[in-house]
Design a protein around this motif. Structure first.
Motif, PDB file in Angstrom:
ATOM      1  N   ASP A  89      19.661  89.492  22.116  1.00  0.00           N
ATOM      2  CA  ASP A  89      19.730  88.691  23.336  1.00  0.00           C
ATOM      3  C   ASP A  89      18.332  88.203  23.730  1.00  0.00           C
ATOM      4  O   ASP A  89      18.154  87.053  24.148  1.00  0.00           O
ATOM      5  N   ALA A  90      17.353  89.089  23.603  1.00  0.00           N
ATOM      6  CA  ALA A  90      15.979  88.700  23.920  1.00  0.00           C
ATOM      7  C   ALA A  90      15.476  87.641  22.947  1.00  0.00           C
ATOM      8  O   ALA A  90      14.790  86.689  23.350  1.00  0.00           O
ATOM      9  N   ARG A  91      15.811  87.785  21.676  1.00  0.00           N
ATOM     10  CA  ARG A  91      15.389  86.795  20.677  1.00  0.00           C
ATOM     11  C   ARG A  91      15.935  85.408  21.016  1.00  0.00           C
ATOM     12  O   ARG A  91      15.226  84.401  20.906  1.00  0.00           O
ATOM     13  N   ARG A  92      17.185  85.365  21.421  1.00  0.00           N
ATOM     14  CA  ARG A  92      17.775  84.081  21.767  1.00  0.00           C
ATOM     15  C   ARG A  92      17.069  83.452  22.970  1.00  0.00           C
ATOM     16  O   ARG A  92      16.812  82.245  23.000  1.00  0.00           O
ATOM     17  N   TYR A  93      16.753  84.274  23.943  1.00  0.00           N
ATOM     18  CA  TYR A  93      16.086  83.750  25.136  1.00  0.00           C
ATOM     19  C   TYR A  93      14.684  83.237  24.803  1.00  0.00           C
ATOM     20  O   TYR A  93      14.213  82.260  25.398  1.00  0.00           O
ATOM     21  N   LEU A  94      14.025  83.889  23.866  1.00  0.00           N
ATOM     22  CA  LEU A  94      12.636  83.550  23.543  1.00  0.00           C
ATOM     23  C   LEU A  94      12.516  82.621  22.336  1.00  0.00           C
ATOM     24  O   LEU A  94      11.425  82.483  21.772  1.00  0.00           O
ATOM     25  N   ARG A  95      13.592  81.990  21.947  1.00  0.00           N
ATOM     26  CA  ARG A  95      13.549  81.194  20.718  1.00  0.00           C
ATOM     27  C   ARG A  95      12.511  80.071  20.772  1.00  0.00           C
ATOM     28  O   ARG A  95      12.019  79.627  19.733  1.00  0.00           O
ATOM     29  N   SER A  96      12.153  79.601  21.964  1.00  0.00           N
ATOM     30  CA  SER A  96      11.166  78.530  22.089  1.00  0.00           C
ATOM     31  C   SER A  96       9.785  79.046  22.475  1.00  0.00           C
ATOM     32  O   SER A  96       8.878  78.246  22.722  1.00  0.00           O
ATOM     33  N   HIS A  97       9.623  80.360  22.526  1.00  0.00           N
ATOM     34  CA  HIS A  97       8.319  80.918  22.906  1.00  0.00           C
ATOM     35  C   HIS A  97       7.292  80.575  21.839  1.00  0.00           C
ATOM     36  O   HIS A  97       7.510  80.834  20.648  1.00  0.00           O
ATOM     37  N   PRO A  98       6.133  80.009  22.215  1.00  0.00           N
ATOM     38  CA  PRO A  98       5.184  79.516  21.209  1.00  0.00           C
ATOM     39  C   PRO A  98       4.318  80.583  20.562  1.00  0.00           C
ATOM     40  O   PRO A  98       3.704  80.328  19.522  1.00  0.00           O
ATOM     41  N   GLY A  99       4.245  81.767  21.150  1.00  0.00           N
ATOM     42  CA  GLY A  99       3.342  82.793  20.627  1.00  0.00           C
ATOM     43  C   GLY A  99       4.053  83.845  19.816  1.00  0.00           C
ATOM     44  O   GLY A  99       5.279  83.849  19.677  1.00  0.00           O
ATOM     45  N   PRO A 100       3.273  84.795  19.266  1.00  0.00           N
ATOM     46  CA  PRO A 100       3.869  85.876  18.471  1.00  0.00           C
ATOM     47  C   PRO A 100       4.666  86.837  19.334  1.00  0.00           C
ATOM     48  O   PRO A 100       4.255  87.191  20.440  1.00  0.00           O
ATOM     49  N   VAL A 101       5.824  87.269  18.813  1.00  0.00           N
ATOM     50  CA  VAL A 101       6.691  88.204  19.528  1.00  0.00           C
ATOM     51  C   VAL A 101       7.111  89.319  18.570  1.00  0.00           C
ATOM     52  O   VAL A 101       7.514  89.050  17.434  1.00  0.00           O
ATOM     53  N   ALA A 102       7.011  90.554  19.026  1.00  0.00           N
ATOM     54  CA  ALA A 102       7.498  91.703  18.264  1.00  0.00           C
ATOM     55  C   ALA A 102       8.636  92.345  19.039  1.00  0.00           C
ATOM     56  O   ALA A 102       8.620  92.376  20.278  1.00  0.00           O
ATOM     57  N   TYR A 103       9.638  92.847  18.313  1.00  0.00           N
ATOM     58  CA  TYR A 103      10.805  93.480  18.938  1.00  0.00           C
ATOM     59  C   TYR A 103      10.889  94.915  18.440  1.00  0.00           C
ATOM     60  O   TYR A 103      10.838  95.165  17.232  1.00  0.00           O
ATOM     61  N   ARG A 104      11.031  95.853  19.381  1.00  0.00           N
ATOM     62  CA  ARG A 104      11.044  97.272  19.018  1.00  0.00           C
ATOM     63  C   ARG A 104      12.187  97.993  19.713  1.00  0.00           C
ATOM     64  O   ARG A 104      12.390  97.841  20.923  1.00  0.00           O
ATOM     65  N   ALA A 105      12.922  98.770  18.945  1.00  0.00           N
ATOM     66  CA  ALA A 105      13.931  99.673  19.492  1.00  0.00           C
ATOM     67  C   ALA A 105      13.383 101.082  19.332  1.00  0.00           C
ATOM     68  O   ALA A 105      13.113 101.528  18.218  1.00  0.00           O
ATOM     69  N   GLU A 106      13.180 101.778  20.437  1.00  0.00           N
ATOM     70  CA  GLU A 106      12.540 103.085  20.421  1.00  0.00           C
ATOM     71  C   GLU A 106      13.471 104.139  20.998  1.00  0.00           C
ATOM     72  O   GLU A 106      14.106 103.934  22.029  1.00  0.00           O
ATOM     73  N   ARG A 107      13.537 105.270  20.324  1.00  0.00           N
ATOM     74  CA  ARG A 107      14.366 106.363  20.798  1.00  0.00           C
ATOM     75  C   ARG A 107      13.679 107.096  21.951  1.00  0.00           C
ATOM     76  O   ARG A 107      12.491 107.401  21.891  1.00  0.00           O
ATOM     77  N   GLY A 108      14.438 107.357  23.013  1.00  0.00           N
ATOM     78  CA  GLY A 108      13.899 108.134  24.112  1.00  0.00           C
ATOM     79  C   GLY A 108      14.253 107.557  25.465  1.00  0.00           C
ATOM     80  O   GLY A 108      14.947 106.544  25.583  1.00  0.00           O
ATOM     81  N   ASP A 109      13.776 108.226  26.500  1.00  0.00           N
ATOM     82  CA  ASP A 109      13.994 107.778  27.863  1.00  0.00           C
ATOM     83  C   ASP A 109      13.131 106.552  28.133  1.00  0.00           C
ATOM     84  O   ASP A 109      11.972 106.500  27.710  1.00  0.00           O
ATOM     85  N   PRO A 110      13.657 105.528  28.833  1.00  0.00           N
ATOM     86  CA  PRO A 110      12.875 104.310  29.053  1.00  0.00           C
ATOM     87  C   PRO A 110      11.508 104.544  29.679  1.00  0.00           C
ATOM     88  O   PRO A 110      10.524 103.937  29.266  1.00  0.00           O
ATOM     89  N   SER A 111      11.440 105.415  30.682  1.00  0.00           N
ATOM     90  CA  SER A 111      10.154 105.642  31.341  1.00  0.00           C
ATOM     91  C   SER A 111       9.146 106.246  30.380  1.00  0.00           C
ATOM     92  O   SER A 111       7.983 105.833  30.339  1.00  0.00           O
ATOM     93  N   GLY A 112       9.574 107.211  29.564  1.00  0.00           N
ATOM     94  CA  GLY A 112       8.672 107.829  28.610  1.00  0.00           C
ATOM     95  C   GLY A 112       8.268 106.881  27.497  1.00  0.00           C
ATOM     96  O   GLY A 112       7.102 106.842  27.080  1.00  0.00           O
ATOM     97  N   VAL A 113       9.237 106.094  27.007  1.00  0.00           N
ATOM     98  CA  VAL A 113       8.943 105.126  25.940  1.00  0.00           C
ATOM     99  C   VAL A 113       7.906 104.120  26.400  1.00  0.00           C
ATOM    100  O   VAL A 113       6.914 103.852  25.716  1.00  0.00           O
ATOM    101  N   LEU A 114       8.110 103.542  27.583  1.00  0.00           N
ATOM    102  CA  LEU A 114       7.186 102.529  28.072  1.00  0.00           C
ATOM    103  C   LEU A 114       5.822 103.122  28.414  1.00  0.00           C
ATOM    104  O   LEU A 114       4.786 102.493  28.162  1.00  0.00           O
ATOM    105  N   ALA A 115       5.811 104.323  28.974  1.00  0.00           N
ATOM    106  CA  ALA A 115       4.530 104.954  29.288  1.00  0.00           C
ATOM    107  C   ALA A 115       3.733 105.215  28.013  1.00  0.00           C
ATOM    108  O   ALA A 115       2.519 104.971  27.964  1.00  0.00           O
ATOM    109  N   ASN A 116       4.398 105.682  26.965  1.00  0.00           N
ATOM    110  CA  ASN A 116       3.695 105.943  25.705  1.00  0.00           C
ATOM    111  C   ASN A 116       3.189 104.651  25.071  1.00  0.00           C
ATOM    112  O   ASN A 116       2.040 104.567  24.623  1.00  0.00           O
ATOM    113  N   LEU A 117       4.041 103.633  25.035  1.00  0.00           N
ATOM    114  CA  LEU A 117       3.655 102.372  24.409  1.00  0.00           C
ATOM    115  C   LEU A 117       2.620 101.617  25.233  1.00  0.00           C
ATOM    116  O   LEU A 117       1.931 100.736  24.703  1.00  0.00           O
ATOM    117  N   SER A 118       2.494 101.934  26.507  1.00  0.00           N
ATOM    118  CA  SER A 118       1.512 101.242  27.339  1.00  0.00           C
ATOM    119  C   SER A 118       0.086 101.490  26.853  1.00  0.00           C
ATOM    120  O   SER A 118      -0.818 100.708  27.159  1.00  0.00           O
TER     121      SER A 118
END
Length: 336
Positions: A89-118
């Motif tokens: 769904d995100a890929r479809r929305y960003l199909r016209s985005h001009p810059g580089p985009v990476a997509y990641r599916a990460e196992r875990g609680d959202p708050s912990g995943v985002l805090a670690n990746l930050s």
């Protein structure tokens, strides 16, 4: 783990060149996360940063998508497959985005995943409270977990945020239009100066002015608690305000030194800091606060002012943690 200690946390190392994830956005397919995705894409485009879209999956993940009826897969495989559908769904929305985009599916609680990746990002963007939104789940479980624990600034996009018509058509315009400023709350602390520098960077990227706001708390509350104190006359209050305005002009000059082409204004307003900053979110392009201010306890990961602004905001809010910044070497003297 006890996070309430008497030792102030060390500033977080922050080298933008090493933060390869660029702008990191939490996405779960909800309306709130779609707003965050749009906001993050615009921020990435205007700052020439990479964009990283992440969704979390696991036993408790609430991904808003149709579940497969296949029964011969394990729960983990099923959750991963659902996460990939969400990322599509995100890929479809960003199909016209001009810059580089990476997509990641990460196992875990959202708050912990985002805090670690930050730790890999220069900026994190999340949707505010609301069913399925990243911050909605975080605020409901671990109070303000992401802004308090992130290793980079976090922007919270509220449910009231609306994509303006020019943005909706091209999906490439700035999040906001016209001369609306990026507003940052300052109090003379080193932490608020770090917040001011990140606010200035965002303003420069968006071709917006920067406004420094210092809120002078009312003395009425103090007199209620300490009736033996003489009430200061209006002349005393006016003199103090002039002193603070002089101090703010010095702060503005320092910010301009590091961002020479940026328009920087400043003002002193009386009142409650949380109320004034929350009110500013209605008109500002972005409101920026530090996790803690002058009165913050060393053990408090998110101060009362920043927490209140997040809960009451009607516009986007950036929360800046205490980051290491070499530019503080030439910072002005302390507020007295």
């Amino acid at each position: 783990m006890n996070t309430h200690t008497d030792v102030a946390p060390r500033p977080i190392d922050f080298d933008p060149a090493a933060r390869l994830a660029g702008v990191l956005v939490g996405f779960d397919g909800s309306t709130q996360s779609m707003l965050a995705l749009h906001y993050a894409a615009v921020a990435a485009r205007h700052s020439s940063r990479a964009l990283t879209v992440v969704t979390a999956f696991g036993a408790t993940a609430q991904i808003e998508t149709a579940r497969s009826s296949t029964t011969d897969r394990s729960g983990s495989d099923h959750a991963l497959e659902a996460a990939k559908i969400v990322l599509n769904d995100a890929r479809r929305y960003l199909r016209s985005h001009p810059g580089p985009v990476a997509y990641r599916a990460e196992r875990g609680d959202p708050s912990g995943v985002l805090a670690n990746l930050s730790a890999e990002a220069e900026l994190v963007v999340v949707g505010a409270r609301g069913r399925g939104g990243f911050l909605g789940r975080i605020m409901g479980s671990v109070s303000s977990a992401l802004p308090a624990h992130a290793h980079c600034p976090t922007i919270v996009v509220p449910r009231h945020y609306q994509i303006a018509a020019p943005e909706a058509q091209g999906r490439s315009a700035s999040p906001g239009s016209g001369p609306r400023p990026v507003l940052v709350g300052v109090d003379g602390s080193q932490h608020s100066r770090i917040a001011a520098l990140h606010a200035a960077q965002f303003a420069q990227d968006q071709h917006a002015p920067l406004h420094l706001l210092l809120v002078l708390p009312s003395l009425e509350g103090w007199l209620d608690w300490y009736p033996e104190l003489d009430a200061p006359d209006q002349g005393f209050i006016d003199r103090r305000r002039v002193q603070l305005e002089d101090f703010l002009h010095t702060e503005a000059t320092w910010v301009r030194k590091h961002y020479p082409g940026l328009s920087v204004t400043c003002s002193v307003r009386p009142g409650d800091p949380a109320a004034q900053l929350s009110r500013s979110t209605r008109e500002a392009l972005l409101t920026v606060v530090g996790t803690r201010g002058r009165a913050g306890l060393s053990g408090a990961l998110l101060g009362s002012v920043s927490r209140s602004v997040l809960l009451q905001a009607t516009g986007p809010v950036m929360v800046v943690p205490e980051l290491h910044d070499a530019r503080l070497r030439d910072q002005p003297g302390p507020l007295r």
